[in-house]
Design an enzyme around this catalytic site. Structure first.
Site, short mmCIF file in Angstrom:
data_model
loop_
_atom_site.label_atom_id
_atom_site.label_comp_id
_atom_site.label_asym_id
_atom_site.label_seq_id
_atom_site.Cartn_x
_atom_site.Cartn_y
_atom_site.Cartn_z
CG ASN A 2 -8.23 34.18 52.61
OD1 ASN A 2 -8.78 35.27 52.44
ND2 ASN A 2 -8.51 33.11 51.88
NE ARG A 49 -7.00 34.06 47.94
CZ ARG A 49 -8.30 34.02 47.67
NH1 ARG A 49 -9.17 34.27 48.62
NH2 ARG A 49 -8.72 33.73 46.45
NE ARG A 73 -18.34 32.44 43.05
CZ ARG A 73 -17.01 32.43 43.16
NH1 ARG A 73 -16.26 32.83 42.16
NH2 ARG A 73 -16.44 32.03 44.27
CG HIS A 117 -9.40 30.91 41.17
ND1 HIS A 117 -10.43 30.37 40.41
CD2 HIS A 117 -9.86 30.97 42.43
CE1 HIS A 117 -11.46 30.12 41.19
NE2 HIS A 117 -11.14 30.48 42.42
CD GLU A 161 -5.99 29.58 45.85
OE1 GLU A 161 -6.79 28.74 46.33
OE2 GLU A 161 -6.34 30.62 45.29
#
Ligand code: AMP
Length: 407
Positions: free
Chosen positions: A8, A92, A242, A181, A385
């Site tokens: 990632n 990813r 956020r 996601h 993930e």
């Protein structure tokens, strides 16, 4: 045993793991590591192997240097490319736009398609590409696979995917709901029918990925029909830092009244808002401590978070018509018993019969936390993930070998 190297790659960091694709969600990877502060004078490379953590502090001028050094460190601990059978490298990739609904074997053409998507993810896709290019150079004989965070949502029906914005502008600038996601929502939602012993083709579910970033998805018979994140991961639920959904008019107001620049507003909405923007902290464990001490801002931030979460749950129940399961996952969803209880408080008239005792049980295992008779089942399913990326990459790599593209 065979492993997948999962990468990632961010703009100033590279996270990596060596994952057995046949492992379960709660198994530890063989190796996990982090290259930090790439391009800055003070960098560091950390690897964790068998409970031992090794950190090397050094300047990491670029991704290529960082990854090579990380591989050397892994070799030093007998878990590098010399000692371990690596069957695939799984990357990813944040944005797959409209181009990708499935993981892809990376060839030069796929690289340039990911490059074409940079305008949609100007911070993430260039860094993901850096990682891909560097890793392909270092490990040219292993299949590299791109797994896209948006792919699971590429099949959203037009009414959910398109905004009520001028269609000429929307199509010229690729403005639509892409969702993020996706790897996690897919991974978790595929486990739910197995846990409930149901036919996945007849299962309607809501998945709630509540981590530092947070998103909700409505899934009908295995296919996503709506999700809370949009063109960017800023939309939807209130998150750690956020805003989630806000009136877009707020941006015009800030430009006109506060004289803020687009970059200032971007930072404000992405990094200085959400729970942190109200309570000063974004980790839910600290937030709870502040609430328990009577901190009113912490209490307000929490209530805004829960209110927004319940809004999405309610709207997805209507969108789905019938809901068989609601599932919590990620850092907050898996661990915060209060969030789960408050998100589903007093919804028995909608068939959600929450079991308070079951909710309090601490476990790493997937579990049902509604009563046995609850028409809507409530579950906690740990996400992973990296494992999901490893599984997908192993599959694509096996196909590439069958096709004679790799040894
Ligand atoms: P993630 O993005 O999935 O790694 O989730 C990270 C977030 O999960 C952290 O910022 C915390 O807010 C939250 N978290 C982790 N552990 C706990 C816990 N035991 N209780 C409440 N929240 C937690």
């Amino acid at each position: 045993m065979s492993y997948v190297l999962v990468l990632n790659s961010g703009s100033s960091s590279i996270k990596f793991q060596l994952v057995d694709p046949t492992a379960t969600a709660t198994d530890d990877p063989l190796v996990s590591g982090l290259v930090e502060q790439v391009g800055e004078p003070s960098g560091a490379i950390t690897i964790k192997v068998g409970g031992e953590k090794v950190t090397e502090e050094l300047e990491v001028p670029d991704h290529s240097f960082g990854l090579k050094r990380a591989f050397d460190l892994m070799d030093d601990h007998q878990v590098g490319t010399k000692d371990v059978d690596i069957i695939a490298v799984g990357h990813r990739v944040v944005h797959g736009g409209r181009l990708f609904s499935e993981p892809q074997l990376i060839e030069d053409q796929i690289e340039s398609m990911i490059e074409d998507l940079i305008p949609l993810a100007p911070l993430h896709n260039p860094a993901n590409l850096d990682g891909i290019r560097v890793a392909r150079k270092i490990l040219p004989d292993i299949p590299h696979v791109a797994v896209f965070d948006t792919a699971f949502f590429n099949t959203l029906p037009p009414a959910a995917a398109l905004y009520a914005i001028n269609s000429e502008v929307a199509s010229k600038y690729d403005i639509r709901r892409y969702g993020f996601h996706g790897t996690s929502h897919e991974f978790v939602s595929q486990q739910v029918p197995k846990i409930l012993d149901r036919d996945p083709e007849h299962t309607h579910q809501i998945t709630l990925h509540l981590g530092n970033g947070a998103s909700a998805a409505a899934i009908r018979n295995g296919r996503a029909i709506d999700t809370s994140m949009g063109l960017t991961p800023l939309a939807g639920l209130a998150m750690g830092t956020r805003t989630g959904d806000i009136d877009p008019g707020i941006i015009f107001h800030l430009v006109r009244q506060a004289g803020m620049s687009i970059d200032d507003i971007d930072k404000l909405l992405n990094k200085q808002s959400g729970v942190k923007g109200i309570a000063g902290v974004n980790d839910f464990r600290t937030l709870r401590e502040h609430i328990d001490k009577g901190d009113e801002d912490a209490w307000l931030a929490y209530n805004i978070y829960i209110h927004q979460l319940r809004r999405f749950i309610g709207s997805y129940m209507i969108a789905l018509g019938r809901v068989d399961a609601i599932t919590f996952t990620a850092g907050v969803g898996e661990n915060d018993t209060e969030v789960r209880q408050d998100a589903l408080y007093n919804l028995d008239m909608y068939g959600i019969d929450f079991d308070k005792e079951r909710n309090l049980v601490r476990s790493d295992e997937p579990r049902v936390i509604s009563t046995d008779d609850s028409p809507v089942k409530v579950l906690v399913v740990p996400t992973n993930e990296e494992l999901a990326i490893a599984q997908k990459s192993a599959e694509v790599a096996a196909q590439a070998r069958e096709a004679g593209l790799f040894k």
